[in-house]
Design a protein around this motif. Structure first.
Motif, PDB file in Angstrom:
ATOM      1  N   TRP A   1      -7.109  33.006 -64.879  1.00 46.06           N
ATOM      2  CA  TRP A   1      -7.468  31.792 -65.595  1.00 46.06           C
ATOM      3  C   TRP A   1      -8.853  31.255 -65.225  1.00 46.06           C
ATOM      4  O   TRP A   1      -9.609  30.815 -66.103  1.00 46.06           O
ATOM      5  CB  TRP A   1      -6.410  30.728 -65.358  1.00 46.06           C
ATOM      6  CG  TRP A   1      -6.653  29.455 -66.098  1.00 46.06           C
ATOM      7  CD1 TRP A   1      -7.072  28.262 -65.586  1.00 46.06           C
ATOM      8  CD2 TRP A   1      -6.505  29.239 -67.508  1.00 46.06           C
ATOM      9  NE1 TRP A   1      -7.175  27.317 -66.574  1.00 46.06           N
ATOM     10  CE2 TRP A   1      -6.838  27.890 -67.769  1.00 46.06           C
ATOM     11  CE3 TRP A   1      -6.110  30.059 -68.573  1.00 46.06           C
ATOM     12  CZ2 TRP A   1      -6.799  27.348 -69.051  1.00 46.06           C
ATOM     13  CZ3 TRP A   1      -6.074  29.511 -69.854  1.00 46.06           C
ATOM     14  CH2 TRP A   1      -6.413  28.184 -70.074  1.00 46.06           C
TER      15      TRP A   1
ATOM     16  N   GLU B   1      10.044  37.064 -62.656  1.00 45.96           N
ATOM     17  CA  GLU B   1       8.615  37.351 -62.522  1.00 45.96           C
ATOM     18  C   GLU B   1       8.365  37.648 -61.050  1.00 45.96           C
ATOM     19  O   GLU B   1       8.600  36.792 -60.195  1.00 45.96           O
ATOM     20  CB  GLU B   1       7.792  36.135 -62.945  1.00 45.96           C
ATOM     21  CG  GLU B   1       8.005  35.680 -64.365  1.00 45.96           C
ATOM     22  CD  GLU B   1       6.963  36.243 -65.327  1.00 45.96           C
ATOM     23  OE1 GLU B   1       5.957  36.797 -64.846  1.00 45.96           O
ATOM     24  OE2 GLU B   1       7.174  36.126 -66.538  1.00 45.96           O
TER      25      GLU B   1
ATOM     26  N   GLN C   1      -2.274  33.001 -70.946  1.00 45.43           N
ATOM     27  CA  GLN C   1      -1.433  31.943 -70.395  1.00 45.43           C
ATOM     28  C   GLN C   1      -1.331  30.825 -71.428  1.00 45.43           C
ATOM     29  O   GLN C   1      -1.943  29.772 -71.326  1.00 45.43           O
ATOM     30  CB  GLN C   1      -2.008  31.464 -69.069  1.00 45.43           C
ATOM     31  CG  GLN C   1      -1.883  32.519 -67.970  1.00 45.43           C
ATOM     32  CD  GLN C   1      -2.427  32.038 -66.648  1.00 45.43           C
ATOM     33  OE1 GLN C   1      -3.637  31.882 -66.481  1.00 45.43           O
ATOM     34  NE2 GLN C   1      -1.539  31.789 -65.694  1.00 45.43           N
TER      35      GLN C   1
ATOM     36  N   SER D   1      -2.162  39.514 -72.544  1.00 43.27           N
ATOM     37  CA  SER D   1      -1.297  38.378 -72.263  1.00 43.27           C
ATOM     38  C   SER D   1      -2.189  37.196 -71.928  1.00 43.27           C
ATOM     39  O   SER D   1      -3.032  37.287 -71.032  1.00 43.27           O
ATOM     40  CB  SER D   1      -0.367  38.685 -71.083  1.00 43.27           C
ATOM     41  OG  SER D   1       0.293  37.511 -70.640  1.00 43.27           O
TER      42      SER D   1
ATOM     43  N   TYR E   1       0.749  44.902 -70.214  1.00 46.15           N
ATOM     44  CA  TYR E   1      -0.083  43.737 -70.506  1.00 46.15           C
ATOM     45  C   TYR E   1      -1.212  43.582 -69.482  1.00 46.15           C
ATOM     46  O   TYR E   1      -1.004  43.773 -68.279  1.00 46.15           O
ATOM     47  CB  TYR E   1       0.752  42.456 -70.490  1.00 46.15           C
ATOM     48  CG  TYR E   1       1.649  42.316 -71.684  1.00 46.15           C
ATOM     49  CD1 TYR E   1       1.214  41.685 -72.844  1.00 46.15           C
ATOM     50  CD2 TYR E   1       2.935  42.837 -71.650  1.00 46.15           C
ATOM     51  CE1 TYR E   1       2.038  41.569 -73.948  1.00 46.15           C
ATOM     52  CE2 TYR E   1       3.771  42.726 -72.755  1.00 46.15           C
ATOM     53  CZ  TYR E   1       3.314  42.091 -73.905  1.00 46.15           C
ATOM     54  OH  TYR E   1       4.135  41.990 -74.993  1.00 46.15           O
TER      55      TYR E   1
ATOM     56  N   THR F   1       6.464  35.457 -74.491  1.00 43.18           N
ATOM     57  CA  THR F   1       5.693  34.268 -74.850  1.00 43.18           C
ATOM     58  C   THR F   1       6.291  33.532 -76.048  1.00 43.18           C
ATOM     59  O   THR F   1       6.612  34.146 -77.066  1.00 43.18           O
ATOM     60  CB  THR F   1       4.233  34.645 -75.157  1.00 43.18           C
ATOM     61  OG1 THR F   1       3.617  35.142 -73.964  1.00 43.18           O
ATOM     62  CG2 THR F   1       3.437  33.447 -75.650  1.00 43.18           C
TER      63      THR F   1
ATOM     64  N   SER G   1       4.363  42.123 -61.776  1.00 44.80           N
ATOM     65  CA  SER G   1       2.937  41.806 -61.743  1.00 44.80           C
ATOM     66  C   SER G   1       2.396  42.194 -60.370  1.00 44.80           C
ATOM     67  O   SER G   1       2.346  41.379 -59.439  1.00 44.80           O
ATOM     68  CB  SER G   1       2.718  40.313 -62.011  1.00 44.80           C
ATOM     69  OG  SER G   1       1.336  40.008 -62.099  1.00 44.80           O
TER      70      SER G   1
ATOM     71  N   TYR H   1     -11.545  33.176 -67.041  1.00 41.23           N
ATOM     72  CA  TYR H   1     -11.141  33.564 -68.404  1.00 41.23           C
ATOM     73  C   TYR H   1     -12.339  33.848 -69.307  1.00 41.23           C
ATOM     74  O   TYR H   1     -12.418  34.907 -69.959  1.00 41.23           O
ATOM     75  CB  TYR H   1     -10.276  32.460 -69.022  1.00 41.23           C
ATOM     76  CG  TYR H   1      -9.931  32.716 -70.469  1.00 41.23           C
ATOM     77  CD1 TYR H   1      -8.841  33.503 -70.818  1.00 41.23           C
ATOM     78  CD2 TYR H   1     -10.724  32.188 -71.502  1.00 41.23           C
ATOM     79  CE1 TYR H   1      -8.529  33.758 -72.145  1.00 41.23           C
ATOM     80  CE2 TYR H   1     -10.424  32.437 -72.831  1.00 41.23           C
ATOM     81  CZ  TYR H   1      -9.327  33.223 -73.148  1.00 41.23           C
ATOM     82  OH  TYR H   1      -9.045  33.490 -74.454  1.00 41.23           O
TER      83      TYR H   1
ATOM     84  N   GLU I   1       3.697  33.527 -70.953  1.00 42.21           N
ATOM     85  CA  GLU I   1       2.954  34.757 -70.680  1.00 42.21           C
ATOM     86  C   GLU I   1       3.743  35.992 -71.090  1.00 42.21           C
ATOM     87  O   GLU I   1       4.977  35.978 -71.127  1.00 42.21           O
ATOM     88  CB  GLU I   1       2.640  34.860 -69.176  1.00 42.21           C
ATOM     89  CG  GLU I   1       1.851  33.693 -68.632  1.00 42.21           C
ATOM     90  CD  GLU I   1       1.640  33.789 -67.114  1.00 42.21           C
ATOM     91  OE1 GLU I   1       2.053  34.796 -66.520  1.00 42.21           O
ATOM     92  OE2 GLU I   1       1.074  32.844 -66.550  1.00 42.21           O
ATOM     93  N   GLY I   2       3.006  37.064 -71.374  1.00 44.71           N
ATOM     94  CA  GLY I   2       3.614  38.372 -71.567  1.00 44.71           C
ATOM     95  C   GLY I   2       4.515  38.507 -72.778  1.00 44.71           C
ATOM     96  O   GLY I   2       4.392  37.790 -73.773  1.00 44.71           O
TER      97      GLY I   2
ATOM     98  N   GLN J   1      -3.753  40.545 -68.295  1.00 43.70           N
ATOM     99  CA  GLN J   1      -3.873  39.087 -68.399  1.00 43.70           C
ATOM    100  C   GLN J   1      -5.109  38.593 -67.662  1.00 43.70           C
ATOM    101  O   GLN J   1      -5.269  38.859 -66.469  1.00 43.70           O
ATOM    102  CB  GLN J   1      -2.625  38.421 -67.828  1.00 43.70           C
ATOM    103  CG  GLN J   1      -2.670  36.894 -67.889  1.00 43.70           C
ATOM    104  CD  GLN J   1      -1.310  36.304 -67.556  1.00 43.70           C
ATOM    105  OE1 GLN J   1      -0.333  36.521 -68.258  1.00 43.70           O
ATOM    106  NE2 GLN J   1      -1.241  35.552 -66.466  1.00 43.70           N
TER     107      GLN J   1
ATOM    108  N   LYS K   1       2.629  43.464 -66.007  1.00 45.70           N
ATOM    109  CA  LYS K   1       1.600  42.477 -66.331  1.00 45.70           C
ATOM    110  C   LYS K   1       0.588  42.461 -65.187  1.00 45.70           C
ATOM    111  O   LYS K   1       0.894  42.005 -64.086  1.00 45.70           O
ATOM    112  CB  LYS K   1       2.228  41.103 -66.520  1.00 45.70           C
ATOM    113  CG  LYS K   1       1.255  40.019 -66.949  1.00 45.70           C
ATOM    114  CD  LYS K   1       1.987  38.702 -67.203  1.00 45.70           C
ATOM    115  CE  LYS K   1       2.589  38.145 -65.932  1.00 45.70           C
ATOM    116  NZ  LYS K   1       3.380  36.920 -66.159  1.00 45.70           N
TER     117      LYS K   1
END
Length: 211
Positions: A178, A111, A203, A201, A173, A32, A128, A181, A28-29, A175, A147
Motif C-alpha cells: 500500500w 489469511e 486492497q 489484488s 495474485y 474481494t 501470503s 502503490y 483482497e484477493g 498485490q 497472494k
C-alpha cells in the motif's frame, strides 16, 4: 515471559488473544467484495516492515478470549463466513475454533504467511508468503490462493518461486504494497500482461474506506 511462552498459554485452542472482530466486506484477493466476519488474532514474529497491523504483533497486549464467545458473536451476522487473520494465526491450534464455526454452518477462511503448520478445517486458504520466514513444509499444496505482496522488482522473483510450489488450481495474485502503490502498480500491470497466469489484488477496503 518470552514470545513463545506467551503463545503457549493458548495451546488448547479454546481461548485466543483477540485483537479485534468486525463485520465487513472482504477487501483482497479472490474473495474481494464478499461479506464476512473478521477475527484478528494477536501474535506475529514474521515482522514485515510494511505491515499495517503491527499493533497485533505482541500477544501479551491482548488478554485471552473464549472461542465460544467469539463464535457466538460471529453467528449473529447474515453472512455465514469467517475470515481468520492476524498477526499470524498459525501460531495457535485452530481446530476448536473451526469445529465450532462449522456447527453454526459458517464457512471458514484463513489469511496466513504459512510460517507455521496449519491446523483447523478451512474452506479457503489464502497463503501470503514472506521472504524473511518462508512457509512451512507442505503448506503450498494446501493453498487455494497465493497472494504475494509486491513492494519492489525483486518481489516478482519471490512470487514465481512460490507459484512453482502450489497446486494447479491455486489462484495467483500479485498485490501492491500500500505505501508504494503509486510507484509499483505500473510494474505489476506490465508483469501480469506478460505473465497472465497472475491477477492483480488491490486492497479494495482501503479505497472504500471500510475496515
Amino acid at each position: 515471559m518470552n514470545f513463545y511462552d506467551t503463545v503457549k498459554q493458548f495451546d488448547d485452542g479454546r481461548m485466543l488473544p483477540l485483537v479485534e472482530e468486525f463485520y465487513t466486506l472482504q477487501g483482497e484477493g479472490f474473495q474481494t467484495g464478499k461479506a464476512a466476519y473478521f477475527i484478528r488474532i494477536g501474535g506475529c514474529d514474521v515482522g514485515c516492515s510494511w505491515c499495517d497491523s503491527k499493533l497485533s504483533w505482541n500477544p501479551k497486549t491482548f488478554p485471552p478470549v473464549k472461542v465460544d464467545e467469539i463464535v457466538e458473536r460471529a453467528s449473529q451476522y447474515p453472512a455465514k463466513a469467517v475470515v481468520v487473520t492476524g498477526g499470524e494465526p498459525t501460531l495457535y491450534p485452530l481446530d476448536y475454533l473451526c469445529a465450532e464455526l462449522k456447527k453454526h454452518g459458517i464457512q471458514t477462511f484463513i489469511e496466513t504467511s504459512g510460517a507455521y503448520p496449519l491446523t483447523g478445517q478451512w474452506d479457503w486458504i489464502c497463503l501470503s508468503p514472506k521472504k524473511q520466514q518462508p512457509p512451512a513444509e507442505g503448506i503450498h499444496l494446501m493453498a487455494d490462493e497465493l497472494k504475494v505482496i509486491i513492494s519492489s522488482q525483486a518481489d516478482f522473483e519471490w512470487a514465481e518461486e512460490n507459484a512453482s510450489k502450489v497446486k494447479s488450481t491455486c489462484q495467483l495474485y500479485l498485490q501492491p504494497e500500500w505505501s508504494v502503490y503509486n510507484s509499483i502498480i505500473p510494474s505489476i500491470v506490465d508483469y501480469i500482461m506478460n505473465n497472465p497466469k497472475w491477477r492483480v489484488s488491490l486492497q479494495a477496503h482501503k479505497f472504500m474506506r471500510i475496515p
